[in-house]
Write a protein that holds these residues in place. Structure first.
Motif, PDB file in Angstrom:
ATOM      1  N   CYS A   1      39.409  39.351  41.608  1.00  0.00           N
ATOM      2  CA  CYS A   1      38.565  38.187  41.903  1.00  0.00           C
ATOM      3  C   CYS A   1      38.288  38.109  43.403  1.00  0.00           C
ATOM      4  CB  CYS A   1      39.287  36.914  41.452  1.00  0.00           C
ATOM      5  SG  CYS A   1      38.406  35.391  41.839  1.00  0.00           S
TER       6      CYS A   1
ATOM      7  N   ASP B   1      37.241  30.164  37.064  1.00  0.00           N
ATOM      8  CA  ASP B   1      36.465  30.357  38.307  1.00  0.00           C
ATOM      9  C   ASP B   1      36.499  31.796  38.785  1.00  0.00           C
ATOM     10  OD1 ASP B   1      35.637  27.686  38.605  1.00  0.00           O
ATOM     11  OD2 ASP B   1      37.641  27.139  39.286  1.00  0.00           O
ATOM     12  N   TRP B   2      36.866  32.696  37.925  1.00  0.00           N
ATOM     13  CA  TRP B   2      36.928  34.106  38.313  1.00  0.00           C
ATOM     14  C   TRP B   2      35.550  34.616  38.690  1.00  0.00           C
ATOM     15  CZ3 TRP B   2      34.710  38.634  36.510  1.00  0.00           C
ATOM     16  CH2 TRP B   2      35.281  39.830  36.992  1.00  0.00           C
ATOM     17  N   GLU B   3      35.472  35.310  39.815  1.00  0.00           N
ATOM     18  CA  GLU B   3      34.232  35.961  40.235  1.00  0.00           C
ATOM     19  C   GLU B   3      34.583  37.356  40.700  1.00  0.00           C
ATOM     20  OE1 GLU B   3      31.397  33.648  42.662  1.00  0.00           O
ATOM     21  OE2 GLU B   3      32.785  31.974  42.416  1.00  0.00           O
TER      22      GLU B   3
END
Ligand code: SF4
Length: 103
Positions: free
Chosen positions: A70, A98-100
């Motif tokens: 992430c 909210d992982w990106e």
């Protein structure tokens, strides 16, 4: 990680204060040798050992966790920068919401 820095600085302060007050007990030509040995034994070696332990303890989180891939994850501090919390093997601060992806 903050604990390693905190205790390292505290040990440096204690070593300097002790050496400052014991300066008169050493021959001046040996002072810097004693100072160097004291800094290594009391400060540097424990920091290295504690850092190695920190890396081993967090190896799985750093290499194989969801957070490790992430963009909000800071590997050196093992910290989620978005939530300001430390992920562990059993705990992901955002629960994956909210992982990106890292670039
Ligand atoms: S945003 Fe979520 S997935 Fe990303 S580092 Fe933080 S807790 Fe881990």
């Amino acid at each position: 990680m903050g604990g390693i820095v905190y205790w390292g600085l505290l040990r440096i302060a204690i070593v300097i204060i002790l050496l400052w007050f014991s300066y008169d007990y050493f021959d001046a030509k040996y002072f810097w040798i004693i100072f160097g040995l004291a800094i290594y034994i009391v400060v540097i070696h424990p920091i290295i050992a504690e850092y190695k332990e920190f890396v081993v303890k967090n190896r799985n989180v750093i290499n194989n966790s969801l957070c490790s891939k992430c963009k909000h994850f800071n590997e050196t501090a093992v910290l989620c920068m978005k939530y300001d919390e430390h992920p562990t093997d059993d705990f992901t601060p955002c629960d994956g919401l909210d992982w990106e992806a890292k670039n």
